[in-house]
Design a protein around this motif. Structure first.
Motif, PDB file in Angstrom:
ATOM      1  N   ARG A 261       2.904   4.506  -9.399  1.00  0.00           N
ATOM      2  CA  ARG A 261       3.748   3.721 -10.117  1.00  0.00           C
ATOM      3  C   ARG A 261       3.389   2.574 -10.833  1.00  0.00           C
ATOM      4  NH1 ARG A 261       8.592   2.310  -6.402  1.00  0.00           N
ATOM      5  NH2 ARG A 261       8.619   4.432  -6.433  1.00  0.00           N
ATOM      6  N   LEU A 262       2.383   1.743 -10.023  1.00  0.00           N
ATOM      7  CA  LEU A 262       1.911   0.593 -10.493  1.00  0.00           C
ATOM      8  C   LEU A 262       0.806   0.759 -11.313  1.00  0.00           C
ATOM      9  CD1 LEU A 262       1.532  -1.434  -7.037  1.00  0.00           C
ATOM     10  CD2 LEU A 262       3.161  -1.841  -8.803  1.00  0.00           C
TER      11      LEU A 262
ATOM     12  N   ARG B  47       4.786  -4.365  -0.541  1.00  0.00           N
ATOM     13  CA  ARG B  47       5.136  -3.088   0.272  1.00  0.00           C
ATOM     14  C   ARG B  47       3.818  -2.529   0.392  1.00  0.00           C
ATOM     15  NH1 ARG B  47       7.335  -1.143   4.312  1.00  0.00           N
ATOM     16  NH2 ARG B  47       7.448   1.260   4.455  1.00  0.00           N
ATOM     17  N   GLN B  48       2.815  -2.559  -0.499  1.00  0.00           N
ATOM     18  CA  GLN B  48       1.264  -1.876  -0.288  1.00  0.00           C
ATOM     19  C   GLN B  48       0.681  -2.798   0.978  1.00  0.00           C
ATOM     20  OE1 GLN B  48      -0.525  -2.049  -4.297  1.00  0.00           O
ATOM     21  NE2 GLN B  48      -0.713  -0.094  -3.947  1.00  0.00           N
TER      22      GLN B  48
ATOM     23  N   GLU C  36       4.161   7.457   0.782  1.00  0.00           N
ATOM     24  CA  GLU C  36       4.834   6.325   0.002  1.00  0.00           C
ATOM     25  C   GLU C  36       3.793   5.404  -0.584  1.00  0.00           C
ATOM     26  OE1 GLU C  36       7.510   2.293   1.201  1.00  0.00           O
ATOM     27  OE2 GLU C  36       7.080   3.769   2.729  1.00  0.00           O
ATOM     28  N   ARG C  37       2.625   5.260   0.062  1.00  0.00           N
ATOM     29  CA  ARG C  37       1.354   4.403  -0.638  1.00  0.00           C
ATOM     30  C   ARG C  37       0.948   4.967  -1.586  1.00  0.00           C
ATOM     31  NH1 ARG C  37      -2.482   5.346   2.721  1.00  0.00           N
ATOM     32  NH2 ARG C  37      -3.574   6.409   1.364  1.00  0.00           N
TER      33      ARG C  37
ATOM     34  N   ALA D  50      -0.086  -1.154   4.452  1.00  0.00           N
ATOM     35  CA  ALA D  50      -1.822  -1.128   5.038  1.00  0.00           C
ATOM     36  C   ALA D  50      -1.636  -1.651   6.645  1.00  0.00           C
ATOM     37  CB  ALA D  50      -2.484  -1.932   4.094  1.00  0.00           C
ATOM     38  N   ARG D  51      -0.826  -2.626   6.539  1.00  0.00           N
ATOM     39  CA  ARG D  51      -0.819  -3.143   7.998  1.00  0.00           C
ATOM     40  C   ARG D  51      -0.002  -2.222   9.204  1.00  0.00           C
ATOM     41  NH1 ARG D  51       1.555  -9.140   6.550  1.00  0.00           N
ATOM     42  NH2 ARG D  51      -0.362 -10.174   5.630  1.00  0.00           N
ATOM     43  N   GLN D  52       1.123  -1.844   8.760  1.00  0.00           N
ATOM     44  CA  GLN D  52       1.503  -0.742   9.496  1.00  0.00           C
ATOM     45  C   GLN D  52       0.768   0.461   9.866  1.00  0.00           C
ATOM     46  OE1 GLN D  52       4.875   0.382   7.227  1.00  0.00           O
ATOM     47  NE2 GLN D  52       6.104  -1.058   8.578  1.00  0.00           N
ATOM     48  N   THR D  53      -0.013   1.100   9.037  1.00  0.00           N
ATOM     49  CA  THR D  53      -0.868   2.385   8.983  1.00  0.00           C
ATOM     50  C   THR D  53      -2.011   1.679   9.972  1.00  0.00           C
ATOM     51  OG1 THR D  53      -0.534   2.858   6.920  1.00  0.00           O
ATOM     52  CG2 THR D  53      -2.656   3.878   8.020  1.00  0.00           C
TER      53      THR D  53
END
Length: 622
Positions: free
Chosen positions: A576-577, A597-598, A569-570, A602-605
């Motif tokens: 896209r960006l 979302r990025q 997803e990242r 990063a925090r979830q990872t």
């Protein structure tokens, strides 16, 4: 003392030059592993040393009166007992004993007895019996005639004859192919004590790590010698390859820079002399070959559906073939994350247990409980004999998967390195390694949760074996393996089951402790499994049971999949960006959401990675 000298050796075979100016010197006590890619000429070199093949140039010189030991290519036969067959290998002893029985040699009795004493002829039967016992033959088997054994067991006798001679130079070509794990471990120990010189061709990484003190690499017609074992050889080769590639890159950059100057100014009169000097400099730049290796070996086991533990359990099971049970009172359990290796000498029932677990053999007593939807993949080396010689890997896969498309069949074959060309090669023309890959592709075609492997590496080279280890590490199902390769056991298995005395039980130790146990048994100190496994029991005392660890391993796999999804997803958001069109087509709030979302990803990872590390540490400590 120098036993063997190979100097400027050239050998051509089938219109191809295998050796060109090859050289090797071997001294007494020096044991060398001969390695090289398939077809490099390893077996051909051994034939040249034994004079089965005449070289096209150069010389092979054996020390005067040096004795050579070689394993016969064909299994010995006849009515002689195993012990007699091994003793007959010492032709001098046999001739001297025969001379004593002949009347015309009576005048030489004293001389013959003196020579028999010098070669320790009286100790020969005990020495022969020791070698046979190490290779798996008990006293009763040693008294049986050769013809009562299968070809594989008689090949062990051929090996025993070569070892019994204790020659000055021992040549071994794949000596572990017909051995079980116990006999392989015994051979490692025997070679470490062997006082003569030896050249060993083997795909057995453990043998090359523990039984040799040098590696002779047959590469591009030359023999390159590396001191140390195979592990050190790999390290040196890797370091040298990196250096060569770095140097090649520097020279390529220098060449490109100089060529650029030449191209720009070749036509300009004022720069012509400089251009000419650059051309001459270009010609002087050394050409450094890339490190060309065989294509990487490929193994990729399909990911199975996850089942609730246990996937299979035995309760008070007896199993056999209609007569008295081979194995009795089995209480065993397999979870989907298990990696189990079977220990025990050939004939103790390992293959019987494998057939029972695979569903090829039913119990004569007790209960076999299988998880609903359990699929079992069963690999047995002898299955290659059942392949249709006129068929191809692709036709076999199409027969096994009648509803699959050709593309899907090819995809399954490609998982195991059977590319388009290999997939359409007739089985009659396939190598042993290619047949093994086909059998692995066939037995995993429906993504089994339990994979039973009975000697899967017999025809695989070292690189392929290492690739299999990596693939099994990634495989999401349970593995039960029977192998003569201790290196494979050490890398794959986290549980050891000992098949002995008509039953199966956990061996709470590692391979070093199992070696110790076998050595104690050889000295008459058998029956000490509990003592040998003491250290491993201590290491595992923090774990209450295997079942308690299963949820932790399951969570580890879930975390790994979540991290992979977040990483994907990242990448999509970053792509896209980085696209200018995004800012023209998207609303500002969409851009804000993507940036936010990025940060969340990063925090979830980071949180998942921290959880993964904690769970891994807990499992390592268990």
């Amino acid at each position: 003392m120098t036993v063997l000298i190979i100097r400027d050796l050239t050998i051509r075979f089938g219109g191809r030059e295998l050796l060109n100016g090859a050289e090797l010197t071997l001294d007494t006590g020096h044991k060398v592993g001969l390695v090289g890619r398939n077809g490099a000429g390893k077996s051909t070199l051994l034939k040249a040393i034994t004079k089965e093949l005449i070289p096209d140039g150069g010389e092979i010189r054996l020390a005067a009166r040096a004795r050579m030991g070689v394993v016969a290519q064909e299994a010995p036969g006849g009515e002689s007992s195993l012990l007699e067959a091994v003793l007959e290998a010492d032709t001098e002893r046999a001739e001297l004993l025969g001379a004593l029985e002949r009347d015309d040699q009576a005048h030489r009795v004293a001389e013959i007895h003196e020579r028999l004493m010098a070669i320790q002829a009286d100790a020969a039967p005990a020495r022969a019996a020791t070698v046979l016992a190490g290779l798996g033959f008990d006293a009763a088997a040693q008294a049986r005639p050769l013809n009562s054994f299968s070809g594989g067991w008689r090949m062990r006798v051929a090996l025993a004859r070569a070892l019994f001679l204790e020659p000055d130079l021992l040549l071994l070509d794949e000596p572990t192919n017909h051995l079980d794990l116990e006999a392989t471990l015994w051979l490692e120990g025997w070679l470490s004590r062997f006082a003569g010189a030896a050249i060993i061709v083997s795909h057995d990484r453990g043998l090359l790590d523990r039984a040799v003190d040098g590696i002779a690499h047959l590469d591009r017609g030359k023999i390159l010698y590396y001191p140390g074992n195979y592990e050190r050889f790999v390290r040196i080769r890797t370091e040298r390859a990196a250096q060569v590639e770095a140097q090649r890159g520097k020279i390529a950059a220098q060449r490109a820079h100089m060529q650029s100057f030449v191209d720009r100014f070749r036509a300009k009169a004022t720069k012509a002399k400089q251009a000419q000097s650059r051309i001459k400099a270009l010609e002087k730049l050394p050409v450094i070959e890339s490190v060309v290796e065989d294509a990487a070996s490929t193994f990729n086991f399909p990911e199975p559906e996850e089942l609730a533990p246990p996937v299979l359990a035995l309760e008070q099971v007896d199993v056999g073939y209609g007569g008295p049970p081979i194995l009795k009172g089995l209480d065993l359990r397999i979870d989907q994350d298990d990696r189990i290796a079977l220990l025990g000498a050939n004939g103790n029932g390992k293959s019987t247990l494998a057939k029972l677990l695979a569903g090829r053999l039913g119990p004569s007593r007790g209960t076999v409980k299988r998880a609903p939807r359990l699929r079992v993949g069963f690999f047995a080396q002898h299955q290659s004999e059942d392949l249709d010689a006129s068929g191809t890997p692709l036709s076999h896969m199409q027969s096994a998967l009648p509803s699959a498309t050709i593309s899907q069949c090819r995809s399954q074959l490609a998982r195991f390195g059977l590319t388009v060309e290999r997939a359409e090669t007739k089985i009659a023309n396939c190598s042993g390694g290619e047949k093994a890959r086909l059998l692995l592709a066939l037995c995993t075609r429906d993504a089994p949760q339990l994979l039973i492997l009975d000697e899967p590496t017999n025809h695989l080279d070292i690189d392929a074996r290492e690739a299999m280890v990596r693939a099994l590490a990634d495989y999401g199902g349970a593995v039960l393996i029977i192998t003569h390769d201790p290196h494979l056991v050490e890398l794959v298995a986290d549980r050891l089951w000992l098949v002995t005395d008509g039953t199966v039980r956990n061996f709470d130790g590692d391979m070093d402790e199992y070696r110790t146990l076998l050595a104690e048994r050889a000295r008459g100190g058998g029956g000490r499994e509990a003592e040998a496994g003491g250290k491993a029991t201590e290491r595992r005392k923090s774990a209450s049971s295997r079942a308690a660890l299963a949820p932790m391993r399951t969570r580890l796999r879930e975390i790994e999949k979540e991290i992979e999804k977040l990483a994907l997803e990242r990448k999509l958001i970053e792509r896209r960006l980085s696209d200018p069109a995004t800012y023209a087509k998207r609303k500002p709030e969409d851009i804000t959401w993507a940036n936010t979302r990025q940060v969340v990803i990063a925090r979830q990872t980071a949180a998942l990675e921290e959880e993964w590390l904690k769970l891994s540490e807990q499992l390592d400590a268990a």
